[in-house]
Design a protein around this motif. Structure first.
Motif, mmCIF file in Angstrom:
data_model
loop_
_atom_site.group_PDB
_atom_site.id
_atom_site.type_symbol
_atom_site.label_atom_id
_atom_site.label_comp_id
_atom_site.label_asym_id
_atom_site.label_seq_id
_atom_site.Cartn_x
_atom_site.Cartn_y
_atom_site.Cartn_z
ATOM 1 N N PRO A 24 11.032 -2.476 -10.594
ATOM 2 C CA PRO A 24 11.316 -1.114 -10.121
ATOM 3 C C PRO A 24 10.234 -0.553 -9.203
ATOM 4 O O PRO A 24 10.529 0.226 -8.298
ATOM 5 C CB PRO A 24 11.411 -0.309 -11.425
ATOM 6 N N GLU A 25 8.962 -0.920 -9.421
ATOM 7 C CA GLU A 25 7.881 -0.381 -8.592
ATOM 8 C C GLU A 25 7.581 -1.248 -7.387
ATOM 9 O O GLU A 25 6.577 -1.057 -6.694
ATOM 10 C CB GLU A 25 6.600 -0.216 -9.422
ATOM 11 N N ASP A 26 8.469 -2.219 -7.103
ATOM 12 C CA ASP A 26 8.247 -3.096 -5.964
ATOM 13 C C ASP A 26 8.667 -2.399 -4.675
ATOM 14 O O ASP A 26 8.962 -1.215 -4.648
ATOM 15 C CB ASP A 26 9.018 -4.402 -6.184
ATOM 16 N N ARG A 27 8.771 -3.155 -3.612
ATOM 17 C CA ARG A 27 8.987 -2.638 -2.261
ATOM 18 C C ARG A 27 10.339 -1.930 -2.111
ATOM 19 O O ARG A 27 11.172 -1.985 -3.001
ATOM 20 C CB ARG A 27 8.922 -3.800 -1.273
ATOM 21 N N HIS A 85 0.689 -6.155 -8.442
ATOM 22 C CA HIS A 85 1.599 -5.184 -9.041
ATOM 23 C C HIS A 85 2.819 -5.841 -9.671
ATOM 24 O O HIS A 85 3.569 -5.183 -10.399
ATOM 25 C CB HIS A 85 2.020 -4.121 -8.013
ATOM 26 N N CYS A 86 3.026 -7.117 -9.409
ATOM 27 C CA CYS A 86 4.121 -7.832 -10.060
ATOM 28 C C CYS A 86 3.791 -8.180 -11.508
ATOM 29 O O CYS A 86 4.686 -8.281 -12.347
ATOM 30 C CB CYS A 86 4.441 -9.117 -9.301
ATOM 31 N N HIS A 108 -2.234 1.279 -8.464
ATOM 32 C CA HIS A 108 -1.598 0.706 -7.280
ATOM 33 C C HIS A 108 -2.056 1.339 -5.978
ATOM 34 O O HIS A 108 -1.982 0.693 -4.929
ATOM 35 C CB HIS A 108 -0.078 0.833 -7.394
ATOM 36 N N THR A 109 -2.516 2.581 -5.999
ATOM 37 C CA THR A 109 -2.932 3.242 -4.760
ATOM 38 C C THR A 109 -4.408 3.021 -4.474
ATOM 39 O O THR A 109 -4.772 2.427 -3.457
ATOM 40 C CB THR A 109 -2.622 4.747 -4.829
ATOM 41 N N LYS A 110 -5.280 3.462 -5.354
ATOM 42 C CA LYS A 110 -6.724 3.302 -5.139
ATOM 43 C C LYS A 110 -7.159 1.850 -5.307
ATOM 44 O O LYS A 110 -8.193 1.440 -4.773
ATOM 45 C CB LYS A 110 -7.501 4.194 -6.119
ATOM 46 N N SER A 148 12.550 -5.277 -1.560
ATOM 47 C CA SER A 148 11.985 -5.502 -2.886
ATOM 48 C C SER A 148 12.309 -6.917 -3.356
ATOM 49 O O SER A 148 13.382 -7.453 -3.088
ATOM 50 C CB SER A 148 12.536 -4.471 -3.871
ATOM 51 N N GLY A 149 11.355 -7.502 -4.046
ATOM 52 C CA GLY A 149 11.443 -8.901 -4.452
ATOM 53 C C GLY A 149 10.545 -9.793 -3.627
ATOM 54 O O GLY A 149 10.160 -10.878 -4.070
#
Length: 327
Positions: A53-56, A125-126, A176-178, A260-261
């Protein structure tokens, strides 16, 4: 670099052990084997898996809405960058499968040449939320028509059943950001059911670090959304430095429809079409987990931090874990 030194850089757990002890740490625990992975990741479950869900983004618009008509043909896709084409894939690139709760998910991963022939690369992040549990598996050259042409390789677990995944402690700590400059993960695989390691079966690509951001010709291969085959595209890269306050600089490449994926997709320099191999100089991830639109992708800079992380995985140094205080 010695395993103990690497461990000190990447985790706060314990002191340096002997090389033999470090190498032993990657061995699979009793609960997650190739046979168990084969039983769990059935053809049906793999086909039903979705990007995390948090992917591209799921579409070129940048939204995350489901794709209603995923393509499976060799048709060219239109967009802002060079056309991307579906194709039969490369043996050393495939899907990394992740189970989260009742859902089945995947990212793209690729085999990296290593001493034990068992290391794969994907995006941090995966795997950052799944690094402490089992059920991770790599399936090279997956397609819907041929779901496991080279078999299935479980991500090795330690004797406590924790997946052997190496992510920089700063990525866990900063998010994921910093933490975007460290959005990279290496995992060690257990052997296939016949005892063969992934690199011995499908080959691998060579990790190359310290080469900067600008490459005249990069081959990008990834698994978008629920498409039945992976995408391939070739283009140059440039340096991108965000102006939104995100730290670091990133490799930037325009290739259409890497939805995404595709996080974890390797950036292949010096690609040899005859052998299907090249030098891995980046992977989709980093700024906004790889980019806010599907037609332009980003990679963390593969410098000394990524080299140390790779060395830790190869040596079997104790990996960092979520919530472990940094030294």
């Amino acid at each position: 670099m010695a395993a103990g030194i690497v461990a000190g850089l990447l985790t706060a757990s314990g002191g340096a052990g002997t090389a033999a002890a470090a190498d032993a740490s990657h061995q699979a625990g009793p609960r997650w084997t190739a046979a168990a992975a084969h039983r769990f990741w059935t053809d049906r479950r793999m086909a039903a898996a979705k990007p995390l869900p948090e992917d591209r983004p799921s579409a070129r618009t940048g939204t995350r809405a489901p794709v209603t008509n995923p393509a499976g043909s060799l048709a060219r896709r239109a967009g802002t960058g060079p056309g991307s084409s579906h194709f039969g894939g490369l043996p050393m690139i495939g899907r990394m499968y992740v189970q989260r709760g009742s859902g089945s998910y995947f990212c793209t991963a690729s085999v990296i040449n290593s001493r034990h022939h068992d290391v794969v690369l994907t995006a941090g992040h995966c795997l950052d939320s799944r690094a402490g549990s089992g059920s991770l598996a790599f399936v090279p050259q997956w397609t819907a028509a041929t779901p496991r042409p080279h078999g299935i390789f479980p991500v090795a677990t330690d004797l406590r059943g924790r997946s052997q995944v190496w992510i920089d402690q700063r990525y866990y700590d900063r998010g994921h950001t910093k933490g975007a400059p460290w959005d990279v993960a290496f995992a060690r695989l257990g052997a296939r059911s016949d005892g063969k390691q992934a690199q011995d079966v499908v080959g691998g690509n060579t990790l190359v670090t310290g080469r900067g951001y600008a490459f005249p010709r990069i081959r990008l291969v990834g698994y978008p959304n629920t498409d039945r085959q992976p995408l391939t595209c070739t283009n140059s890269t440039t340096r991108f430095t965000p102006t939104d306050g995100a730290p670091g600089s990133y490799l930037k490449i325009a290739c259409n429809d890497y939805r995404s994926g595709t996080s974890g997709s390797p950036f292949l320099a010096n690609f040899d079409a005859r052998t299907g191999r090249g030098d891995v100089v980046g992977s989709i991830g980093g700024w906004k987990t790889g980019g806010p639109t599907a037609d332009v992708s980003y990679s963390p800079n593969f410098g000394s931090d990524i080299r140390r992380l790779y060395d830790a995985a190869v040596a079997g140094a104790p990996p960092a874990r979520p919530g472990t205080p940094a030294r």
